[in-house]
Structure formats: C-alpha cells, structure tokens
Design a protein around this motif. Structure first.
Motif, PDB file in Angstrom:
ATOM      1  N   GLN A   1      28.688  91.877  -8.646  1.00  0.00           N
ATOM      2  CA  GLN A   1      28.021  92.331  -9.860  1.00  0.00           C
ATOM      3  C   GLN A   1      26.650  92.952  -9.585  1.00  0.00           C
ATOM      4  O   GLN A   1      26.082  93.601 -10.437  1.00  0.00           O
ATOM      5  CB  GLN A   1      27.907  91.219 -10.918  1.00  0.00           C
ATOM      6  CG  GLN A   1      27.045  90.060 -10.537  1.00  0.00           C
ATOM      7  CD  GLN A   1      27.846  88.882 -10.037  1.00  0.00           C
ATOM      8  OE1 GLN A   1      28.893  89.041  -9.425  1.00  0.00           O
ATOM      9  NE2 GLN A   1      27.380  87.685 -10.283  1.00  0.00           N
ATOM     10  N   SER A   2      26.120  92.788  -8.357  1.00  0.00           N
ATOM     11  CA  SER A   2      24.838  93.413  -8.042  1.00  0.00           C
ATOM     12  C   SER A   2      25.034  94.850  -7.581  1.00  0.00           C
ATOM     13  O   SER A   2      24.086  95.590  -7.449  1.00  0.00           O
ATOM     14  CB  SER A   2      24.117  92.629  -6.950  1.00  0.00           C
ATOM     15  OG  SER A   2      24.834  92.750  -5.728  1.00  0.00           O
TER      16      SER A   2
ATOM     17  N   THR B   1      17.001  94.133 -12.053  1.00  0.00           N
ATOM     18  CA  THR B   1      17.159  92.696 -11.822  1.00  0.00           C
ATOM     19  C   THR B   1      16.972  92.335 -10.346  1.00  0.00           C
ATOM     20  O   THR B   1      16.875  91.162 -10.011  1.00  0.00           O
ATOM     21  CB  THR B   1      18.541  92.208 -12.304  1.00  0.00           C
ATOM     22  OG1 THR B   1      19.552  92.985 -11.669  1.00  0.00           O
ATOM     23  CG2 THR B   1      18.657  92.314 -13.819  1.00  0.00           C
ATOM     24  N   VAL B   2      16.913  93.337  -9.483  1.00  0.00           N
ATOM     25  CA  VAL B   2      16.609  93.112  -8.068  1.00  0.00           C
ATOM     26  C   VAL B   2      15.095  93.016  -7.943  1.00  0.00           C
ATOM     27  O   VAL B   2      14.369  93.901  -8.396  1.00  0.00           O
ATOM     28  CB  VAL B   2      17.159  94.258  -7.185  1.00  0.00           C
ATOM     29  CG1 VAL B   2      16.683  94.114  -5.741  1.00  0.00           C
ATOM     30  CG2 VAL B   2      18.673  94.297  -7.244  1.00  0.00           C
ATOM     31  N   LYS B   3      14.614  91.929  -7.364  1.00  0.00           N
ATOM     32  CA  LYS B   3      13.177  91.680  -7.232  1.00  0.00           C
ATOM     33  C   LYS B   3      12.759  91.787  -5.768  1.00  0.00           C
ATOM     34  O   LYS B   3      13.480  91.335  -4.875  1.00  0.00           O
ATOM     35  CB  LYS B   3      12.811  90.272  -7.740  1.00  0.00           C
ATOM     36  CG  LYS B   3      13.268  89.980  -9.156  1.00  0.00           C
ATOM     37  CD  LYS B   3      12.550  90.830 -10.164  1.00  0.00           C
ATOM     38  CE  LYS B   3      12.995  90.486 -11.582  1.00  0.00           C
ATOM     39  NZ  LYS B   3      12.677  91.515 -12.523  1.00  0.00           N
TER      40      LYS B   3
ATOM     41  N   GLU C   1      19.258  87.363  -9.062  1.00  0.00           N
ATOM     42  CA  GLU C   1      19.777  86.184  -9.765  1.00  0.00           C
ATOM     43  C   GLU C   1      19.533  84.911  -8.958  1.00  0.00           C
ATOM     44  O   GLU C   1      20.407  84.061  -8.813  1.00  0.00           O
ATOM     45  CB  GLU C   1      21.261  86.367 -10.089  1.00  0.00           C
ATOM     46  CG  GLU C   1      21.503  87.488 -11.085  1.00  0.00           C
ATOM     47  CD  GLU C   1      22.957  87.645 -11.483  1.00  0.00           C
ATOM     48  OE1 GLU C   1      23.836  87.008 -10.873  1.00  0.00           O
ATOM     49  OE2 GLU C   1      23.209  88.420 -12.417  1.00  0.00           O
ATOM     50  N   GLY C   2      18.335  84.801  -8.406  1.00  0.00           N
ATOM     51  CA  GLY C   2      17.933  83.609  -7.661  1.00  0.00           C
ATOM     52  C   GLY C   2      18.421  83.548  -6.229  1.00  0.00           C
ATOM     53  O   GLY C   2      18.028  82.666  -5.476  1.00  0.00           O
TER      54      GLY C   2
END
Length: 191
Positions: free
Chosen positions: A4-5, A77-79, A117-118
């Motif tokens: 999903q990434s 959402t990628v940090k 997502e952690g």
C-alpha cells in the motif's frame, strides 16, 4: 515496503523525472534502485539529483531523495526521520578499529531513514536493516529534505556537545569527537 506504500510515479517534478528517465516507474522500484546504489558522500548535498550523477549517496541524500519523490507525487505519509543512535562495533562493525583506537565504546551518530505508518525503512545500503540501530536509538525527529544539510549537522553537533558535557570521563574535545566521527564515516565509505 508494504504494497500500500507503493505508487506510480506520475509527477513532472525534477526528482520524479530523474527516476522516470531511468525507467523507474513506481516508488517501490525507486527504493530498490536507491538501496542498491553505493554508499558515499555526494558532491552537492543541496542538490538531491546529485545522487544520480554521483551514482551513490549517504543515508541523508538517499532518504531525502525518496522523500522528495513521495512529496512530488502527493504521497505525504512517507516521513523523513533523523535518529540519533549509539554507533558501535556491534551495529556498525566497519568502525570497530576507529572506536578501539580512540578508546570509545560508541559514538552518537545522526542517521536518516524513512517512516511509513510507523515502519522504519532504511535504504542506506543493500544490507541495511532498522534492527541494526533500533536497540541503540537515542531519539528521533522528523525533518524535511532540505534540512539534511545545516539543520541535521547542527542538530548532531549540539547533541555531541551535550553528550561530552554529560560524560566528563571522555577526555576528548568536540573537535576530537567530530574528527573521530568523520573517520568512522570514511570507514563506512571504504567498505
């Protein structure tokens, strides 16, 4: 990375175009490409495209490049993370001789990686794995791609100054520690 990434690279941004020009069409393909590049310092850290022209990168430039790719494609959402960890002979065997020569068990090192997502994604080298440093992680902060230069270096240097102040038994100056750290980075580049 988890399925999903993944996303198709569709942006016309500079970094997206660099990947597309190499027939790299998805984020997962981009992460594999970056991970397989040699570890080495770039001629110009301020120009993330130098990863392509230099055919190498550090943890900072490789992960900032991928963060910029994600941002160009509205995948925020990628940090991009910089974590301080205790770099030692166990998690970084290439620096064992330098640490031993300087009578140090470890040296605090600033390391860049991605989080999604952690989950930590370390694409520094082909064999990089977050478990290499997680047990020795001191702290971490989120940064922007343009912060891998002065901001990251100052963050790291400030931490080292405080670390030396709190560990008086380490009879080394800040300049000594920074030179040792630079030798450690050279040790990594040589392997």
């Amino acid at each position: 990375m988890k399925d999903q990434s993944d996303f198709d690279i569709k942006s016309t941004g500079r970094i997206s175009k660099e990947f597309l020009d190499r027939n790299i069409l998805t984020f997962n393909q981009a992460t594999l490409f970056v991970k397989e590049l040699a570890y080495g310092r770039n001629a110009d850290k301020n120009n993330l495209a130098s990863v392509f022209s230099d055919n190498c990168g550090t943890c900072s430039t490789k992960h900032a490049l991928l963060k910029r790719l994600a941002d160009e494609n509205n995948f925020e959402t990628v940090k991009l993370i910089v974590g301080l960890f205790r770099m030692n002979k166990n998690n970084t065997p290439e620096i064992s001789a330098t640490l031993l020569q300087n009578n140090l068990e470890f040296i605090p090192e600033a390391h860049c990686y991605l989080k999604f997502e952690g989950k930590i994604l370390d694409l520094t080298k082909i064999n990089s794995n977050p478990t290499d440093f997680l047990d020795d992680l001191i702290e971490e902060i989120e940064i922007l791609p343009e912060q891998i230069t002065d901001y990251k270096v100052n963050y790291h240097k400030n931490y080292l100054v405080t670390w030396l102040d709190n560990n008086k038994q380490i009879n080394l100056s800040f300049n000594d520690i920074w030179k040792i750290r630079e030798q450690c980075i050279q040790d990594l580049s040589n392997n």
